[in-house]
Design a protein around this motif. Sequence first.
Motif, mmCIF file in Angstrom:
data_model
loop_
_atom_site.group_PDB
_atom_site.id
_atom_site.type_symbol
_atom_site.label_atom_id
_atom_site.label_comp_id
_atom_site.label_asym_id
_atom_site.label_seq_id
_atom_site.Cartn_x
_atom_site.Cartn_y
_atom_site.Cartn_z
ATOM 1 N N TYR A 644 0.862 -1.188 0.000
ATOM 2 C CA TYR A 644 0.000 0.000 0.000
ATOM 3 C C TYR A 644 0.896 1.234 0.000
ATOM 4 O O TYR A 644 1.845 1.320 0.781
ATOM 5 N N TYR A 645 0.564 2.187 -0.851
ATOM 6 C CA TYR A 645 1.340 3.427 -0.905
ATOM 7 C C TYR A 645 0.370 4.603 -0.900
ATOM 8 O O TYR A 645 -0.426 4.774 -1.828
ATOM 9 N N PHE A 646 0.434 5.412 0.160
ATOM 10 C CA PHE A 646 -0.419 6.593 0.302
ATOM 11 C C PHE A 646 0.396 7.822 -0.086
ATOM 12 O O PHE A 646 1.434 8.118 0.521
ATOM 13 N N GLY A 647 -0.069 8.492 -1.114
ATOM 14 C CA GLY A 647 0.644 9.664 -1.612
ATOM 15 C C GLY A 647 0.504 10.864 -0.692
ATOM 16 O O GLY A 647 -0.162 10.823 0.344
ATOM 17 N N LYS A 648 1.138 11.946 -1.079
ATOM 18 C CA LYS A 648 1.086 13.171 -0.294
ATOM 19 C C LYS A 648 -0.332 13.731 -0.278
ATOM 20 O O LYS A 648 -0.987 13.830 -1.320
ATOM 21 N N PRO A 649 -0.850 14.085 0.909
ATOM 22 C CA PRO A 649 -2.207 14.644 0.980
ATOM 23 C C PRO A 649 -2.344 15.898 0.126
ATOM 24 O O PRO A 649 -1.456 16.756 0.098
ATOM 25 N N ILE A 650 -3.452 15.984 -0.567
ATOM 26 C CA ILE A 650 -3.736 17.133 -1.426
ATOM 27 C C ILE A 650 -4.724 18.040 -0.702
ATOM 28 O O ILE A 650 -5.824 17.618 -0.328
ATOM 29 N N GLU A 651 -4.347 19.290 -0.485
ATOM 30 C CA GLU A 651 -5.182 20.230 0.254
ATOM 31 C C GLU A 651 -6.305 20.780 -0.623
ATOM 32 O O GLU A 651 -6.092 21.135 -1.785
ATOM 33 N N THR A 652 -7.507 20.850 -0.049
ATOM 34 C CA THR A 652 -8.608 21.547 -0.733
ATOM 35 C C THR A 652 -9.111 22.722 0.101
ATOM 36 O O THR A 652 -9.975 23.472 -0.351
ATOM 37 N N ALA A 653 -8.589 22.868 1.313
ATOM 38 C CA ALA A 653 -9.012 23.975 2.172
ATOM 39 C C ALA A 653 -8.726 25.304 1.490
ATOM 40 O O ALA A 653 -7.635 25.518 0.931
ATOM 41 N N GLY A 654 -9.683 26.203 1.493
ATOM 42 C CA GLY A 654 -9.522 27.515 0.870
ATOM 43 C C GLY A 654 -9.720 27.514 -0.634
ATOM 44 O O GLY A 654 -9.572 28.556 -1.276
ATOM 45 N N ARG A 655 -10.066 26.349 -1.209
ATOM 46 C CA ARG A 655 -10.231 26.278 -2.668
ATOM 47 C C ARG A 655 -11.688 26.032 -3.066
ATOM 48 O O ARG A 655 -11.979 25.631 -4.196
ATOM 49 N N LYS A 656 -12.599 26.268 -2.133
ATOM 50 C CA LYS A 656 -14.005 25.974 -2.395
ATOM 51 C C LYS A 656 -14.535 26.735 -3.606
ATOM 52 O O LYS A 656 -15.156 26.157 -4.511
ATOM 53 N N GLN A 657 -14.279 28.019 -3.650
ATOM 54 C CA GLN A 657 -14.771 28.826 -4.782
ATOM 55 C C GLN A 657 -14.076 28.438 -6.078
ATOM 56 O O GLN A 657 -14.708 28.322 -7.131
ATOM 57 N N GLU A 658 -12.758 28.233 -5.978
ATOM 58 C CA GLU A 658 -11.985 27.870 -7.174
ATOM 59 C C GLU A 658 -12.493 26.563 -7.774
ATOM 60 O O GLU A 658 -12.671 26.445 -8.992
ATOM 61 N N LEU A 659 -12.770 25.567 -6.909
ATOM 62 C CA LEU A 659 -13.145 24.241 -7.403
ATOM 63 C C LEU A 659 -14.625 24.124 -7.744
ATOM 64 O O LEU A 659 -15.082 23.057 -8.163
ATOM 65 N N LYS A 660 -15.364 25.205 -7.578
ATOM 66 C CA LYS A 660 -16.734 25.211 -8.106
ATOM 67 C C LYS A 660 -16.716 25.232 -9.627
ATOM 68 O O LYS A 660 -17.666 24.802 -10.276
ATOM 69 N N ASP A 661 -15.628 25.734 -10.165
ATOM 70 C CA ASP A 661 -15.455 25.751 -11.619
ATOM 71 C C ASP A 661 -15.235 24.321 -12.111
ATOM 72 O O ASP A 661 -14.367 23.603 -11.602
ATOM 73 N N ARG A 662 -16.021 23.894 -13.090
ATOM 74 C CA ARG A 662 -15.967 22.507 -13.553
ATOM 75 C C ARG A 662 -14.598 22.134 -14.102
ATOM 76 O O ARG A 662 -14.102 21.033 -13.879
ATOM 77 N N GLU A 663 -13.964 23.040 -14.805
ATOM 78 C CA GLU A 663 -12.662 22.726 -15.384
ATOM 79 C C GLU A 663 -11.603 22.550 -14.301
ATOM 80 O O GLU A 663 -10.796 21.617 -14.354
ATOM 81 N N LYS A 664 -11.622 23.439 -13.315
ATOM 82 C CA LYS A 664 -10.658 23.327 -12.217
ATOM 83 C C LYS A 664 -10.899 22.044 -11.414
ATOM 84 O O LYS A 664 -9.957 21.349 -11.017
ATOM 85 N N SER A 665 -12.172 21.754 -11.191
ATOM 86 C CA SER A 665 -12.513 20.546 -10.447
ATOM 87 C C SER A 665 -12.070 19.303 -11.203
ATOM 88 O O SER A 665 -11.497 18.369 -10.622
ATOM 89 N N HIS A 666 -12.300 19.292 -12.499
ATOM 90 C CA HIS A 666 -11.918 18.132 -13.301
ATOM 91 C C HIS A 666 -10.397 17.995 -13.383
ATOM 92 O O HIS A 666 -9.855 16.878 -13.395
ATOM 93 N N GLU A 667 -9.727 19.120 -13.385
ATOM 94 C CA GLU A 667 -8.261 19.093 -13.415
ATOM 95 C C GLU A 667 -7.705 18.423 -12.158
ATOM 96 O O GLU A 667 -6.781 17.601 -12.233
ATOM 97 N N LEU A 668 -8.274 18.774 -11.004
ATOM 98 C CA LEU A 668 -7.836 18.149 -9.759
ATOM 99 C C LEU A 668 -8.206 16.665 -9.739
ATOM 100 O O LEU A 668 -7.435 15.820 -9.257
ATOM 101 N N TYR A 669 -9.373 16.340 -10.260
ATOM 102 C CA TYR A 669 -9.816 14.942 -10.356
ATOM 103 C C TYR A 669 -8.808 14.108 -11.152
ATOM 104 O O TYR A 669 -8.409 13.012 -10.721
ATOM 105 N N LEU A 670 -8.373 14.608 -12.280
ATOM 106 C CA LEU A 670 -7.403 13.895 -13.105
ATOM 107 C C LEU A 670 -6.049 13.797 -12.412
ATOM 108 O O LEU A 670 -5.330 12.800 -12.567
ATOM 109 N N HIS A 671 -5.717 14.829 -11.627
ATOM 110 C CA HIS A 671 -4.462 14.792 -10.879
ATOM 111 C C HIS A 671 -4.494 13.673 -9.827
ATOM 112 O O HIS A 671 -3.514 12.934 -9.657
ATOM 113 N N VAL A 672 -5.624 13.554 -9.125
ATOM 114 C CA VAL A 672 -5.762 12.490 -8.120
ATOM 115 C C VAL A 672 -5.657 11.123 -8.797
ATOM 116 O O VAL A 672 -4.961 10.218 -8.309
ATOM 117 N N LYS A 673 -6.301 10.989 -9.940
ATOM 118 C CA LYS A 673 -6.257 9.712 -10.662
ATOM 119 C C LYS A 673 -4.833 9.371 -11.080
ATOM 120 O O LYS A 673 -4.385 8.223 -10.936
#
Length: 716
Positions: A644-673
């Motif tokens: 099992y390998y757990f990567g570095k935690p990705i912060e979303t705190a303070g990004r609520k407004q930014e990630l409401k944007d579908r493109e930004k949200s999808h970009e982070l989704y692809l990064h997690v994948k």
Amino acid sequence: MAATSGASPFLAGSIKLASAAAANSRGNRYVSFSRRMAVSTDHNISSTTSFTENGRWLPEEEKRKKQNRRKEESELISNVYGNPDEITEENGKKLKDFFEECKDLIKSSDGGGGGDGDGGGGPPRWFSPLECGSRTPDSPLLLFLPGIDGTGLGLIKHHYKLGKMFDMWCLHIPVKDRTSFTDLVKLVETTVRSECKRSPGRPIYLIGESLGGCIALEVAARNPDIDLVLILANPATSFNKSQLQSLIPFLELMPDQLFLNLPNMLNSVSGDPLRMAWENVVKGLLPLQNVGVLSEDILGMPSYLSVLADMLPRETLLWKLQLLKSASASANSHLHAVKAQALILCSSKDQLLPSQEEAQRLRRILPKVAIRFFKDSGHFLFLEDRSDLVMSIKGASFYRRGRYLDYVSDYIPPTPYEFKKLYDSNRWIFNATSPVMLSTLEDGKMVRGLAGIPSEGPVLFVGYHMLLGFELAPLVLQFLMERNILLRGIAHPMMFVKLREGRMLDLDTFDHYRLMGAVPVSGPNFFKLLSSKSHVLLYPGGVREALHRKGEEYKLFWPEQSEFVRMASRFGAKIVPFGVVGEDDVTELVFDYNDQMSIPSLRKFNKEVTDEVVQLRTDANGEVSNQDLHLPGVVPKLPGRFYYYFGKPIETAGRKQELKDREKSHELYLHVKSEVERCMAYLKEKREEDPYRNIVSRLLYRATHGSKAEVPTFEL
């Protein structure tokens, strides 16, 4: 809770019991008793603590890191799950306590211990066990309705645990009481209606054993509008098919002198045939599960034989058997009116009633039924060491504090001893795969173990689902053992509900997942978990990933659009991507979905199973929408190792407004994948360097270093 001194360790102080019929105010419903106060210690470090080192103030970032380290050390110190082998049995009572307290209870109610002096008669009455005083203010009411013994002590082994979850009352039916079945039902019904009016938003639990099961069903049939939860242990609705009926004419003819001498005769029997004959006669008399226990636990303790004789003298036993007969007939005639949800606990080796067949019959009649079978248990299930009523209730998702079950707020984490049982049942997985867990610290450094996992939630773990979810048990259990963190998994609804009975696995197959906090996948449940700052486990690939085909190991089947990023950002959750490998070192997939769909009979079978459960992602496109259920055919291999390998935690705190944007949200989704894929690629490459990847080398290492030694792995 420890009992105070007095006539009985169970009923301390005043022995006078409140009459059930007159119990109209909370003050007179309980036995008067005193309690010791329990004090808990909070090991958490205060957030206002300042740290100095060599007389200088530490920089803010360093102070925060040092504080986190101390908090983690504190968590490890207070982690009750840390070493399962050192966890001892919970503060439950034993069979001998049952007899000791029955003796005192019988004595108190026949005038020998400061009781009513009614010669063992008088009306049935409620009492609350001393050790059930640790409940929370919002605990639902639990009424225990006893079986043929009538003492109300049938749950004595479970009082301590039940008392933490319920406001618990037990019904005591005195030895010489001759209250009819109809009047017993009215008595319980009066209490139920009174308490429903007092707390209309809470359910009332009726736990009925044998005779008590018939009372519970009758009360439920007469009160379909009251929120009742029935837990029935080998209910006596099958009395007309049991051998107990044959005891009625036998007892009517048996002389009193012979019956009174029965305990002494049993104790002096030496010949095996004669002993077995007498034991068969008294199977219906004694609250024990089988002949073996009878010989070992009772004949070896002569003093308890007199307790049994006092508990069930001939006239009382004859009355109780006739009561069972009328109770069974009445309950069966009103089963069609029962609307309450019911959990049936069924002993497969019940020698008094055909309980296994009866459970299946009740499943067909009652509208909301769950069954749990106990394959090695006898009739008096609750007195057996192997039974754990609280685990059965929690595992079946039958504990709730309101009208509807809330999988998040109603959940109660496993006790240390429950965790030990879960760990022991999965110990073979740890022994066979010697899991290696790697995590990433805030500075990006990889370490062995789970030190890089954030202590404070909400945290969302997003990763790859191995074939059949092989990775789940080591993952969830290790988090509790090492970091005292409970992972709340978001799971397929098939683990919680079936649309209809059929070919799908029984729901008890998934009890362990529910005990460890799994919840059905849904937006509201996801919202509640994150808002309660939980550590949440999510597999975007779902069923399609866990039931993948040949050659698809370590391939992600995630939806095209993001499903979790914006929800995580709403609560400022950290997202931890992780990868797991090792399934191809444990099994080989030889008979997959495509193979099965080419065989008409299997194709039909798989379709029937799929149609029995709630379907997910019906509006999705591509392979991720293929949620057909089937059981892959696998061949075990000489076990390799899980990584099992757990990567570095990705912060979303303070990004609520930014990630409401579908493109930004999808970009982070692809990064997690991509991070999940990177973690798996790393593990697949590095495991080739592990000298202990094969189980043989691990066994040799432990043979020379000790069975509990941590087996090394590749260099980080």
